[in-house]
Write a protein that holds these residues in place. Sequence first.
Motif, mmCIF file in Angstrom:
data_model
loop_
_atom_site.group_PDB
_atom_site.id
_atom_site.type_symbol
_atom_site.label_atom_id
_atom_site.label_comp_id
_atom_site.label_asym_id
_atom_site.label_seq_id
_atom_site.Cartn_x
_atom_site.Cartn_y
_atom_site.Cartn_z
ATOM 1 N N UNK A 238 0.859 -1.180 0.000
ATOM 2 C CA UNK A 238 0.000 0.000 0.000
ATOM 3 C C UNK A 238 0.897 1.232 0.000
ATOM 4 N N UNK A 239 0.542 2.208 -0.822
ATOM 5 C CA UNK A 239 1.292 3.462 -0.903
ATOM 6 C C UNK A 239 0.553 4.528 -0.102
ATOM 7 N N UNK A 240 1.272 5.191 0.804
ATOM 8 C CA UNK A 240 0.683 6.265 1.605
ATOM 9 C C UNK A 240 1.230 7.596 1.086
ATOM 10 N N UNK A 241 0.326 8.397 0.473
ATOM 11 C CA UNK A 241 0.727 9.601 -0.257
ATOM 12 C C UNK A 241 -0.042 10.822 0.248
ATOM 13 N N UNK A 242 0.334 11.371 1.395
ATOM 14 C CA UNK A 242 -0.450 12.468 1.995
ATOM 15 C C UNK A 242 -0.376 13.790 1.229
ATOM 16 N N UNK A 243 0.613 13.944 0.336
ATOM 17 C CA UNK A 243 0.765 15.217 -0.378
ATOM 18 C C UNK A 243 0.503 15.084 -1.874
ATOM 19 N N UNK A 244 -0.175 14.034 -2.283
ATOM 20 C CA UNK A 244 -0.548 13.891 -3.687
ATOM 21 C C UNK A 244 -1.477 15.036 -4.082
ATOM 22 N N UNK A 245 -1.157 15.722 -5.178
ATOM 23 C CA UNK A 245 -1.938 16.899 -5.572
ATOM 24 C C UNK A 245 -2.108 16.952 -7.082
ATOM 25 N N UNK A 284 -2.314 0.971 10.753
ATOM 26 C CA UNK A 284 -1.462 -0.196 10.957
ATOM 27 C C UNK A 284 -2.274 -1.388 11.455
ATOM 28 N N UNK A 285 -3.206 -1.116 12.353
ATOM 29 C CA UNK A 285 -4.030 -2.197 12.896
ATOM 30 C C UNK A 285 -4.832 -2.904 11.814
ATOM 31 N N UNK A 286 -5.173 -2.180 10.748
ATOM 32 C CA UNK A 286 -5.950 -2.790 9.667
ATOM 33 C C UNK A 286 -5.138 -3.819 8.884
ATOM 34 N N UNK A 287 -3.812 -3.776 9.048
ATOM 35 C CA UNK A 287 -2.946 -4.733 8.356
ATOM 36 C C UNK A 287 -2.530 -5.904 9.244
ATOM 37 N N UNK A 288 -2.961 -5.916 10.494
ATOM 38 C CA UNK A 288 -2.456 -6.898 11.463
ATOM 39 C C UNK A 288 -2.782 -8.339 11.089
ATOM 40 N N UNK A 308 11.581 6.460 15.068
ATOM 41 C CA UNK A 308 11.065 6.742 16.416
ATOM 42 C C UNK A 308 9.538 6.819 16.405
ATOM 43 N N UNK A 309 9.003 7.515 15.401
ATOM 44 C CA UNK A 309 7.560 7.710 15.334
ATOM 45 C C UNK A 309 6.816 6.400 15.109
ATOM 46 N N UNK A 310 7.396 5.515 14.303
ATOM 47 C CA UNK A 310 6.698 4.298 13.926
ATOM 48 C C UNK A 310 7.045 3.097 14.801
ATOM 49 N N UNK A 311 8.222 3.091 15.381
ATOM 50 C CA UNK A 311 8.708 1.910 16.082
ATOM 51 C C UNK A 311 7.765 1.313 17.111
ATOM 52 N N UNK A 312 7.546 2.027 18.192
ATOM 53 C CA UNK A 312 6.736 1.491 19.291
ATOM 54 C C UNK A 312 5.266 1.341 18.879
ATOM 55 N N UNK A 313 4.734 2.342 18.163
ATOM 56 C CA UNK A 313 3.327 2.309 17.752
ATOM 57 C C UNK A 313 3.056 1.138 16.810
ATOM 58 N N UNK A 314 3.967 0.921 15.859
ATOM 59 C CA UNK A 314 3.774 -0.157 14.889
ATOM 60 C C UNK A 314 3.891 -1.517 15.556
ATOM 61 N N UNK A 315 4.849 -1.677 16.439
ATOM 62 C CA UNK A 315 5.022 -2.956 17.131
ATOM 63 C C UNK A 315 3.778 -3.303 17.935
ATOM 64 N N UNK A 316 3.195 -2.301 18.575
ATOM 65 C CA UNK A 316 1.988 -2.527 19.378
ATOM 66 C C UNK A 316 0.780 -2.828 18.483
ATOM 67 N N UNK A 317 0.610 -2.041 17.424
ATOM 68 C CA UNK A 317 -0.545 -2.215 16.542
ATOM 69 C C UNK A 317 -0.511 -3.542 15.799
ATOM 70 N N UNK A 318 0.704 -4.019 15.481
ATOM 71 C CA UNK A 318 0.853 -5.250 14.701
ATOM 72 C C UNK A 318 1.171 -6.463 15.564
ATOM 73 N N UNK A 319 1.203 -6.276 16.891
ATOM 74 C CA UNK A 319 1.469 -7.365 17.841
ATOM 75 C C UNK A 319 2.817 -8.033 17.570
ATOM 76 N N UNK A 320 3.859 -7.211 17.434
ATOM 77 C CA UNK A 320 5.213 -7.708 17.185
ATOM 78 C C UNK A 320 6.049 -7.542 18.452
ATOM 79 N N UNK A 321 6.698 -8.605 18.883
ATOM 80 C CA UNK A 321 7.577 -8.523 20.053
ATOM 81 C C UNK A 321 8.788 -7.657 19.725
ATOM 82 N N UNK A 322 9.279 -6.911 20.723
ATOM 83 C CA UNK A 322 10.386 -5.981 20.492
ATOM 84 C C UNK A 322 11.625 -6.669 19.932
ATOM 85 N N UNK A 323 11.861 -7.912 20.312
ATOM 86 C CA UNK A 323 13.059 -8.604 19.799
ATOM 87 C C UNK A 323 12.942 -8.927 18.309
ATOM 88 N N UNK A 324 11.737 -8.757 17.745
ATOM 89 C CA UNK A 324 11.531 -9.020 16.322
ATOM 90 C C UNK A 324 11.318 -7.733 15.530
#
Length: 328
Positions: A238-245, A284-288, A308-324
């Motif tokens: 999936x492509x995320x394009x917030x500034x497509x104009x 992110x949760x929609x892709x879990x 930094x912005x995606x690390x902790x939030x993505x791991x939590x939303x996708x149920x990924x253990x920190x070691x992975x």
Amino acid sequence: MLALFPPHFDPEWTNTVSMTADGEQKVEDAFTIQESDCCGNGCTNCILDNKPKPSQRALLAGKRNIILKYTRFRLLQKDSHKGDDKVLFLHLAADSDEKDDCVLDIPPGHHVMLRIGSLLRPYSPYWTDFASKEFKILVKLQPDGPMSKNLAAMQLNDRLEFRGPIGNYRHDPAVTKCIFILAQGVAIAPTLPLVGQVLENEDDMSRIWHLVCSPDLQHVYFRDQLLEFSKYWNYRSCLYLPHQQCGSAECLGAGHCIQECVELRRSLRYKERVCLHRLDASELESHANPAIPGLRVLIIAGDSGFQRAMGEAAARALAVAQENVYLL
């Protein structure tokens, strides 16, 4: 003690002879790391923590991995991205003066260190050739960046020094995984071989979710390659394009293209999925897909702010253990 090397392997291939301040010879192996080998940019996979390791592929071939110590590579090709002349595609090959008893092994997701004088910068290859000792990197030139100035001035057949490989991610095809790859801008480059090693192995049952964050379609690099990946059953993107104009009145009024934009839909290709907003926790949760079996692995490729912005939030939303969780 059992020999750890094949019959044709010579441990001296990894040795470097230098002179001490007293004029005496000092022998160091290719895996010796010093503080001066660090580029000082706060890299996630710093060479001081992830020093180059012996290449099993090279050992099995009875040859040396040529890039374990700083080695000269010749610039074969230099192209600018069609949508951004500040982004360069560089194709390099080991200098012809280098020994023929070598190969080039840079595992997917690893980077190499470029040295020009006292300047050091890491770059991650998106393509390598084991036998011909060639690799390709994607470079984004930074305004007033010392290394960028050097690379912008490079001409074909000029030489550059690289050392590596540096990194800590290794994929085991025997373990079925759900691999979530988040890529920002030019950092999509090192994720391509990570995807390729899974899709090209018919016995690998891992699935990949490739979430690409770019300002707009013009800045989606390797778009054709992503479309090739989409032919495989175990790949989704999936492509995320917030500034497509575009130039329509409705989209200009919104400040960006709206999801129903006709012009945007005409620009998309078969199976290309686009979201016109930033990738966030709810998205992110929609892709879990918790019902799909497999070890959850998260790979984040981007600058330090994106990681930094995606690390902790993505791991939590996708149920990924920190070691992975792996940062490129």
